[in-house]
Design an enzyme around this catalytic site. Structure first.
Site, PDB file in Angstrom:
ATOM      1  N   ALA A 223      43.764  43.802  42.205  1.00 17.34           N
ATOM      2  CA  ALA A 223      42.831  43.821  41.073  1.00 17.34           C
ATOM      3  C   ALA A 223      41.744  42.757  41.276  1.00 17.34           C
ATOM      4  O   ALA A 223      41.998  41.718  41.887  1.00 17.34           O
ATOM      5  CB  ALA A 223      43.587  43.568  39.774  1.00 17.34           C
ATOM      6  N   PRO A 224      40.511  43.023  40.840  1.00 18.44           N
ATOM      7  CA  PRO A 224      40.090  44.132  39.979  1.00 18.44           C
ATOM      8  C   PRO A 224      39.768  45.446  40.684  1.00 18.44           C
ATOM      9  O   PRO A 224      39.511  46.433  40.023  1.00 18.44           O
ATOM     10  CB  PRO A 224      38.834  43.572  39.310  1.00 18.44           C
ATOM     11  CG  PRO A 224      38.265  42.639  40.323  1.00 18.44           C
ATOM     12  CD  PRO A 224      39.450  42.014  41.008  1.00 18.44           C
ATOM     13  N   GLY A 225      39.724  45.496  42.023  1.00 21.47           N
ATOM     14  CA  GLY A 225      39.652  46.785  42.703  1.00 21.47           C
ATOM     15  C   GLY A 225      38.420  47.090  43.515  1.00 21.47           C
ATOM     16  O   GLY A 225      38.358  48.141  44.156  1.00 21.47           O
ATOM     17  N   ASN A 226      37.418  46.212  43.527  1.00 17.13           N
ATOM     18  CA  ASN A 226      36.218  46.517  44.318  1.00 17.13           C
ATOM     19  C   ASN A 226      36.540  46.632  45.803  1.00 17.13           C
ATOM     20  O   ASN A 226      36.048  47.533  46.496  1.00 17.13           O
ATOM     21  CB  ASN A 226      35.159  45.437  44.102  1.00 17.13           C
ATOM     22  CG  ASN A 226      34.406  45.613  42.801  1.00 17.13           C
ATOM     23  OD1 ASN A 226      34.405  46.694  42.219  1.00 17.13           O
ATOM     24  ND2 ASN A 226      33.786  44.550  42.334  1.00 17.13           N
ATOM     25  N   LYS A 227      37.370  45.719  46.314  1.00 15.31           N
ATOM     26  CA  LYS A 227      37.731  45.782  47.738  1.00 15.31           C
ATOM     27  C   LYS A 227      38.587  47.017  48.015  1.00 15.31           C
ATOM     28  O   LYS A 227      38.487  47.630  49.087  1.00 15.31           O
ATOM     29  CB  LYS A 227      38.460  44.502  48.160  1.00 15.31           C
ATOM     30  CG  LYS A 227      37.625  43.238  48.048  1.00 15.31           C
ATOM     31  CD  LYS A 227      38.414  42.028  48.496  1.00 15.31           C
ATOM     32  CE  LYS A 227      37.654  40.737  48.228  1.00 15.31           C
ATOM     33  NZ  LYS A 227      37.551  40.452  46.769  1.00 15.31           N
ATOM     34  N   ASP A 245      49.534  44.493  42.234  1.00 10.39           N
ATOM     35  CA  ASP A 245      49.056  43.408  41.393  1.00 10.39           C
ATOM     36  C   ASP A 245      50.045  43.226  40.250  1.00 10.39           C
ATOM     37  O   ASP A 245      50.626  44.205  39.764  1.00 10.39           O
ATOM     38  CB  ASP A 245      47.661  43.679  40.838  1.00 10.39           C
ATOM     39  CG  ASP A 245      46.938  42.393  40.498  1.00 10.39           C
ATOM     40  OD1 ASP A 245      46.160  41.896  41.340  1.00 10.39           O
ATOM     41  OD2 ASP A 245      47.155  41.866  39.386  1.00 10.39           O
ATOM     42  N   ASP A 292      43.924  39.102  49.564  1.00  7.64           N
ATOM     43  CA  ASP A 292      42.942  38.301  48.844  1.00  7.64           C
ATOM     44  C   ASP A 292      43.668  37.710  47.631  1.00  7.64           C
ATOM     45  O   ASP A 292      43.536  38.210  46.521  1.00  7.64           O
ATOM     46  CB  ASP A 292      41.757  39.177  48.418  1.00  7.64           C
ATOM     47  CG  ASP A 292      40.626  38.355  47.826  1.00  7.64           C
ATOM     48  OD1 ASP A 292      39.899  37.723  48.599  1.00  7.64           O
ATOM     49  OD2 ASP A 292      40.473  38.342  46.590  1.00  7.64           O
ATOM     50  N   CYS A 346      37.936  33.358  47.417  1.00  4.19           N
ATOM     51  CA  CYS A 346      36.623  32.941  46.904  1.00  4.19           C
ATOM     52  C   CYS A 346      36.679  31.452  46.577  1.00  4.19           C
ATOM     53  O   CYS A 346      36.154  31.000  45.564  1.00  4.19           O
ATOM     54  CB  CYS A 346      36.214  33.775  45.696  1.00  4.19           C
ATOM     55  SG  CYS A 346      37.421  33.823  44.360  1.00  4.19           S
TER      56      CYS A 346
END
Length: 460
Positions: A223-227, A245, A292, A346
């Site tokens: 999550a949140p799922g962009n990757k 997740d 990540d 990040c």
């Protein structure tokens, strides 16, 4: 009024440092359809102060009146009061723009909000190739009056972007670049899932993992799922993504995002990745893992914009985060068929980045190594151990992106526990009787040009 009250509560949470805007929005059902709140909200509110309303609530309402889209079915008893003072508020806004020497509201916000380089990072937009292609997206923007400037050749090209100009990123062919502060949340292509608003640094992990169509992939902390949606686009929805997740609310939002993006090859699981068994037959063919994990978020643009000057996280928090990250990375490296893994955060902190990778490599006893990637990338890993230069770092100052860290680990040799024939042609293992030796070789050659074919059930 509930929406405005929820927005005010999010801003209160940001000011009291309970979390970032994005994290607090995810925690509130009524705001979940918005991925971010407006960056600038300080306006003249003196005529509206009252003991029955919080200052933040008034700021949200005034922002919506002057800089947003107007009241949308709410405002409660404050709407008549705001309407009475509307002319004065608009006059104050016009006077402020004259004083700042700007003509547009957007320019006023840009001048008023940015702590240095973070506010100058362009708006990166990934074209979702599951639904469209870069050429079609470019043509659509051109028909809307945007000026396409071609493929960028340097960071200076990106820094120079202004107005309604946009470029194609020099590294990622599906990434469009718009000027900083460009807002595309209401754009029809974004709402239809044809575009993904995703920072360039956040696009690198999936690109560097590079799973070919048909692969089995684990997205360990998804999550949140962009990757995840990026991985599915690279797979062309052919193969399987096992996405894990622990946060049920974030996972629910992720399911909505993936559905809008047209992802059909992903299996979501509300499960701790550390509890996933590498010996489970479902993951026998997983050769690619994207990890990540939760991190301090010290490189996030939203955090740099919301809390400029905020120091790094405490040593205690860093120690706890690094411990989890270390366990997750070492666990991922035990999957028997794993060939390539991307570890990313990040975070700007060495403890969460180079130190975690170094320890994992030492524990792998030479089974894995750092892969040299993107030799022209200007920002490399800190020189804390031999080979750390193969890691990548990103920052607003050096790469015009959010702060990020990426390491690509690859297996030194084929895993001994699984033969290449088993990985390439799993259908042979389920055959009711062994095929003749010559015939089996021909089937293997035909069945494994690259990776496993997608089965009919993979979209479920």
């Amino acid at each position: 009024m509930a929406l405005y009250a929820a927005a005010a509560a999010v801003l209160a949470g940001v000011e009291s440092r309970q979390g970032s805007i994005k994290g607090l929005v995810y925690a509130r059902e009524s705001l979940r359809t918005r991925s971010e709140l407006p960056p600038g909200r300080r306006v003249a509110v003196a005529p509206l102060r009252s003991g029955r309303a919080s200052e933040l609530g008034i700021e949200v309402l005034v922002y919506e009146l002057l800089l947003g889209r107007g009241f949308r079915g709410g405002g409660g008893r404050w709407k008549p009061l705001l309407n009475r003072h509307q002319a004065r508020l608009k006059a104050e806004l016009a006077r402020l723009k004259v004083h700042r020497g700007v003509s547009r509201n957007e320019d006023l916000l840009e001048v008023g909000c940015g702590p240095g380089a973070a506010s100058q990072v362009p708006r990166f937009v990934r074209v979702n190739t599951l639904k469209t292609c870069s050429d079609d997206a470019i043509d659509y923007f051109k028909r809307q009056g945007f000026s396409y400037q071609g493929r960028a050749s340097s960071l200076e090209d990106l820094r120079a972007l202004k107005g309604k100009c946009f470029l194609l990123d020099p590294l990622l062919p599906e990434l469009l670049v718009f000027p900083a502060q460009t807002d595309l949340h209401e754009h029809p292509l974004y709402q239809a899932g044809h575009l993904i608003l995703q920072d360039k640094a956040s696009c690198l992990p999936a690109m560097l993992l590079a799973p070919p169509p048909g692969s089995h992939v684990i997205d360990a902390c998804a999550a949140p799922g962009n990757k995840t949606s990026h991985l599915a686009a690279l797979l062309k929805n052919q193969g399987k993504i096992f996405a894990f997740d622990l946060d049920a609310k974030r996972l629910a939002s992720m399911a909505t995002l993936l559905a809008r993006a047209g992802v059909s090859c992903c299996q979501l699981a509300e499960e701790d990745f550390l509890a996933v068994s590498p010996s489970d037959q479902r993951y026998r063919q997983v050769q690619y893992i994207l990890l990540d994990p939760s991190c301090s978020g010290s490189g996030m643009l939203t955090r740099q914009l919301e809390e400029p000057g905020t120091g790094l996280p405490s040593k205690e928090r860093l120690r706890a985060l690094a411990g989890f990250q270390q366990r997750a990375l070492c666990h991922a490296l035990t999957f028997p068929s794993l060939q390539r893994l991307v570890y990313s955060t990040c975070s700007l902190c060495q403890e969460e980045n180079e130190d975690v990778v170094q320890e994992a490599l030492q524990q792998s006893s030479g089974t894995f190594r750092l892969a040299p990637v993107l030799p022209s990338w200007p920002h490399r890993g800190l020189n804390t151990f031999p080979g750390a230069e193969h890691c990548l770092r990103a920052s607003p100052e050096t790469t015009l992106t959010g702060g990020f860290f990426i390491a690509v680990l690859e297996r030194v040799e084929v895993p001994s526990s699984v033969s290449q024939a088993e990985v390439s042609a799993p259908e042979l293992r389920s055959s009711p009787s062994p095929a003749p030796k010559k015939k089996r070789r021909r089937r293997n050659a035909a069945a494994a040009p690259s990776m496993l074919p997608c089965t009919k059930q993979e979209g479920n």
